[in-house]
Design an enzyme around this catalytic site. Structure first.
Site, PDB file in Angstrom:
ATOM      1  N   ALA A 105      30.101  17.017  24.185  1.00 54.76           N
ATOM      2  CA  ALA A 105      30.717  16.134  25.182  1.00 54.76           C
ATOM      3  C   ALA A 105      29.894  14.884  25.436  1.00 54.76           C
ATOM      4  CB  ALA A 105      30.912  16.878  26.505  1.00 54.76           C
ATOM      5  N   CYS A 106      28.578  14.955  25.147  1.00 54.42           N
ATOM      6  CA  CYS A 106      27.702  13.897  25.632  1.00 54.42           C
ATOM      7  C   CYS A 106      26.916  13.235  24.514  1.00 54.42           C
ATOM      8  CB  CYS A 106      26.673  14.491  26.591  1.00 54.42           C
ATOM      9  SG  CYS A 106      27.390  15.552  27.816  1.00 54.42           S
TER      10      CYS A 106
ATOM     11  N   GLY B 280      31.913  11.602  25.241  1.00 58.39           N
ATOM     12  CA  GLY B 280      31.677  10.452  26.112  1.00 58.39           C
ATOM     13  C   GLY B 280      30.351   9.820  25.718  1.00 58.39           C
TER      14      GLY B 280
ATOM     15  N   ASN C 143      24.615  10.420  29.847  1.00 59.06           N
ATOM     16  CA  ASN C 143      26.026  10.438  29.433  1.00 59.06           C
ATOM     17  C   ASN C 143      26.889   9.872  30.582  1.00 59.06           C
ATOM     18  OD1 ASN C 143      25.645  12.554  31.239  1.00 59.06           O
ATOM     19  ND2 ASN C 143      27.368  13.659  30.392  1.00 59.06           N
TER      20      ASN C 143
ATOM     21  N   CYS D 152      28.882  10.933  32.999  1.00 62.81           N
ATOM     22  CA  CYS D 152      28.878  11.403  34.410  1.00 62.81           C
ATOM     23  C   CYS D 152      27.476  11.617  34.958  1.00 62.81           C
ATOM     24  CB  CYS D 152      29.732  12.651  34.527  1.00 62.81           C
ATOM     25  SG  CYS D 152      31.413  12.370  33.944  1.00 62.81           S
TER      26      CYS D 152
ATOM     27  N   GLU E 285      24.911  13.642  34.167  1.00 63.50           N
ATOM     28  CA  GLU E 285      24.199  14.918  34.208  1.00 63.50           C
ATOM     29  C   GLU E 285      23.325  15.166  32.985  1.00 63.50           C
ATOM     30  OE1 GLU E 285      27.355  14.497  33.776  1.00 63.50           O
ATOM     31  OE2 GLU E 285      28.216  15.888  32.314  1.00 63.50           O
TER      32      GLU E 285
ATOM     33  N   PRO F 199      30.102  18.197  35.696  1.00 65.69           N
ATOM     34  CA  PRO F 199      31.154  18.125  36.722  1.00 65.69           C
ATOM     35  C   PRO F 199      32.241  19.193  36.537  1.00 65.69           C
ATOM     36  CG  PRO F 199      31.114  16.107  35.347  1.00 65.69           C
ATOM     37  CD  PRO F 199      29.993  16.989  34.880  1.00 65.69           C
TER      38      PRO F 199
HETATM   39  P1  ADP Z   1      35.237  18.967  30.980  1.00 61.92           P
HETATM   40  O1  ADP Z   1      35.525  19.730  32.226  1.00 61.92           O
HETATM   41  O2  ADP Z   1      36.442  18.276  30.413  1.00 61.92           O
HETATM   42  O3  ADP Z   1      34.543  19.761  29.917  1.00 61.92           O
HETATM   43  P2  ADP Z   1      33.309  17.433  32.558  1.00 61.92           P
HETATM   44  O4  ADP Z   1      34.133  16.916  33.686  1.00 61.92           O
HETATM   45  O5  ADP Z   1      32.382  18.563  32.827  1.00 61.92           O
HETATM   46  O6  ADP Z   1      34.250  17.763  31.317  1.00 61.92           O
HETATM   47  O7  ADP Z   1      32.462  16.233  31.968  1.00 61.92           O
HETATM   48  C1  ADP Z   1      31.364  16.511  31.136  1.00 61.92           C
HETATM   49  C2  ADP Z   1      31.078  15.359  30.243  1.00 61.92           C
HETATM   50  O8  ADP Z   1      32.128  15.256  29.286  1.00 61.92           O
HETATM   51  C3  ADP Z   1      31.038  13.995  30.890  1.00 61.92           C
HETATM   52  O9  ADP Z   1      29.844  13.676  31.525  1.00 61.92           O
HETATM   53  C4  ADP Z   1      31.277  13.133  29.684  1.00 61.92           C
HETATM   54  O10 ADP Z   1      30.095  13.026  28.908  1.00 61.92           O
HETATM   55  C5  ADP Z   1      32.321  13.920  28.923  1.00 61.92           C
HETATM   56  N1  ADP Z   1      33.690  13.490  29.307  1.00 61.92           N
HETATM   57  C6  ADP Z   1      34.421  13.886  30.355  1.00 61.92           C
HETATM   58  N2  ADP Z   1      35.619  13.244  30.401  1.00 61.92           N
HETATM   59  C7  ADP Z   1      35.642  12.424  29.342  1.00 61.92           C
HETATM   60  C8  ADP Z   1      36.574  11.479  28.800  1.00 61.92           C
HETATM   61  N3  ADP Z   1      37.752  11.211  29.359  1.00 61.92           N
HETATM   62  N4  ADP Z   1      36.206  10.834  27.694  1.00 61.92           N
HETATM   63  C9  ADP Z   1      35.030  11.065  27.104  1.00 61.92           C
HETATM   64  N5  ADP Z   1      34.135  11.926  27.542  1.00 61.92           N
HETATM   65  C10 ADP Z   1      34.407  12.598  28.646  1.00 61.92           C
END
Ligand code: ADP
Length: 578
Positions: free
Chosen positions: A93-94, A122, A275, A277, A279, A426
């Site tokens: 994700a990051c 992200g 990243n 958000c 964290e 998050p």
């Molecule tokens: P999820 O619940 O979808 O797994 P989170 O809300 O925990 O995601 O966010 C974790 C990380 O995922 C964020 O800090 C960011 O790095 C990435 N992320 C979240 N939403 C997006 C998005 N729309 N596009 C790209 N990366 C995202």
């Protein structure tokens, strides 16, 4: 509730999975069931087990992974759920990408970010290396346009690259407080529409915070040569930053020196960004996959009292660390430089969600010493077990390859498989899938109005609150609708006082408790903590400054505030506010 094969899932979970996660054919028809999704993910990730001598039987591991996910005790970050076993195969994700001070460097970063967004990740960037606005450009004799103007290119590129047709990418931009363009950066999101695909944060140093406290000036630094290039009054800059955050939530703030005190591999590089958000601090070209344990599923109730089931939690944590370490092997990273960096440090980010639910279940108000003590205890346990599980993996799989360039060099007790193990994400969508409160946040509302597709409005009540309301005999549809309007039950005398004390929402929790809770989790987290300090609309700039000061003093790695209603299109809002 609806059954999907053997899996029992709620309507909300089903809707989210169908919209964003289940495999679809080119015409948009679903090609898998939720059960098949979790089987696809479990099988793909467990394949990594085959690479190790010690490896358990992949099918047995897959079964364990499947079980822990379908019991909603643990979920990996969204890209893993979406892409594991699919063509894309990008599971993290990051990401943090470097932005070098050259046109080539800038446009490489734009391109690499596009590739990452396409795969569901992200991206975070430090723009601190770019020369300031109006500096000379040697090769053309012209003048540079500065970090903020280049951020607009990243923003537009992001706008055009939709992730798998569902969500737009997310970016973080960080600028050091000693960059000459800092004031322009602080104001760059004053217009709510501007740079809409960016979160922005000012990278603050300890020297700057000291200058703020002493009321003095501090030097601005030319990123090209490290030489001073003018100075500003620290307090004036701080006040501008505070004002802007008060105005509409942007920018946030990250404490760079605090972050780098926890950098496990300073020899490999300095951490300049996180990243989107906030964290996950990372080195340039580093990526990390996150996963979250659902605390509300790790409880036992005996004789009417509910407590954390540490044995069950431990089992889940060990499996989760194994899962995330395996994910590194199975992920296909969009660039070889990222692949190399990730496999050198093997960072993972295991965290928790459902903390507010846990407090509801245990009857502990979020805004109390008892809740903060529980946070320390639970996260201390998560951290210790994650480290232990990582050390255990290192015995058979080897420690992370860069360990001799890390702070753990020669330390047998900390010979980890992973340079970092814990992060509080998050869990924006994961918590909906798992049906729990998100991350470590208090719940936003006990009852709220959900607008459904045909324009109808449904009152949705927090399930734990509804159960209590029914058990205690004060449930009524009328009351739930009223709660959705007011947003808090703090002053509703028809609700028993002890219930009102326990079922607090984000706005009932004062900023001090928000920060103290963040700090409690940060004390036991290798990476950082995603947390928003919610403020009422009438909060003052002084209150925002106090929050920043407190976050710094309590050693948080960053802070994000949000004053109710300060952005026009607020994502979550209590229904009568608009
Ligand atoms: P999820 O619940 O979808 O797994 P989170 O809300 O925990 O995601 O966010 C974790 C990380 O995922 C964020 O800090 C960011 O790095 C990435 N992320 C979240 N939403 C997006 C998005 N729309 N596009 C790209 N990366 C995202």
């Amino acid at each position: 509730m609806e059954k999907s094969g053997m899996l029992t899932i709620s309507d909300n979970t089903r809707t989210v999975l169908e919209r964003r996660y289940l495999k679809k054919d080119t015409e948009g028809n679903l090609e898998e069931t939720p059960e098949e999704l979790f089987m696809r993910v479990a099988t793909c990730i467990a394949e990594a087990e085959g690479a190790y001598e010690d490896g358990l039987e992949p099918s047995a591991v897959a079964e364990a992974f499947y079980r822990v996910m379908t019991e909603f005790k643990f979920l990996p970050n969204s890209p893993t759920l979406m892409n594991a076993g699919n063509d894309l195969g990008q599971l993290a994700a990051c990401f943090v990408l470097p932005v070098e001070d050259s046109l080539d460097g800038i446009f490489d970063a734009v391109k690499n970010a596009a590739l990452i967004h396409k795969s569901g990740g992200g991206t975070g960037f430090s723009f601190s290396r770019l020369r300031a606005k109006n500096c000379r450009v040697g090769s053309t004799g012209g003048v540079a346009s500065g970090p903020v103007s280049f951020m607009k290119i990243f923003n537009t590129a992001t706008e055009q690259v939709k992730q798998g047709g569902t969500r737009r990418g997310a970016n973080m931009a960080i600028l050091r407080v000693d960059h000459p363009d800092i004031l322009e950066f602080i104001g760059c999101k004053e217009d709510n529409e501007a740079l809409n695909n960016f979160n922005i944060s000012v990278g603050v140093t300890d020297a700057f915070m000291q200058a703020v406290r002493q009321g003095g000036d501090y030097d601005l630094i030319d990123p090209r040569n490290g030489e001073p290039r003018g100075s500003l009054n620290a307090r004036t800059v701080y006040e501008t930053l505070v004002h802007q955050a008060w105005f509409n939530g942007d920018p946030g703030i990250v404490f760079l020196d605090r972050i780098n005190r926890d950098n496990p591999t300073p020899e490999i590089g300095e951490i300049e960004s996180t990243n989107p958000c906030g964290e996950q601090p990372l080195l340039p070209m580093e990526a990390c996959n996150l996963g979250s344990v659902n605390l509300s599923r790790c409880v036992v109730t005996e004789g009417g009292t509910t407590r954390v089931d540490y044995e069950a939690l431990k089992e889940t944590l060990w499996l989760a660390v194994r899962f995330l370490d395996d994910t590194i092997e199975m992920s296909r990273y969009p660039l070889s430089a990222i692949d190399e960096m990730v496999k050198g440090n093997r960072k993972i980010g295991l965290g928790v969600m459902g903390f507010a639910d846990l407090l509801f279940m245990m009857g502990i108000p979020y805004n109390t010493e008892e809740a903060v003590a529980l946070a320390e205890k639970v996260m201390g346990f998560v951290q210790a077990e994650a480290h232990e599980a990582s050390r255990h993996l290192a015995v058979s799989r080897g420690p992370f390859p860069n360990i001799d360039k890390s702070v753990f060099k020669g330390d047998e007790n900390r010979a980890y498989r992973n340079a970092t193990c814990t992060t509080i994400a998050p869990t924006g969508t994961l918590s909906i899938i798992a049906g729990c409160s998100s991350g470590i946040e208090p719940v936003f509302a006990l009852s709220f109005v959900r607008r459904v597709m045909d324009g109808d409005e449904l009152v949705e009540v927090n399930p734990l609150f509804e159960a209590t309301a029914r058990a205690r005999g004060f449930y009524s549809d009328e009351l739930m609708a009223r709660i959705a309007k007011v947003g808090t039950i703090a002053h509703m005398e028809e609700i028993p006082e002890d219930v009102r004390a326990v079922f607090v929402t984000a706005h009932d929790v004062s900023p001090e408790w928000h920060i103290r809770m963040q700090a409690a989790f940060q004390n036991h987290t290798d990476n950082a903590v995603s947390k928003t300090v919610n403020l009422p609309r009438q909060a003052t700039e002084d209150e925002v400054r106090d929050i920043y000061d407190m976050a710094f003093d309590l050693c948080c790695k960053g802070v994000t505030i949000y004053r109710d209603g300060s952005k026009e299109n607020q994502v979550l809002s209590v229904s009568d506010a608009k």
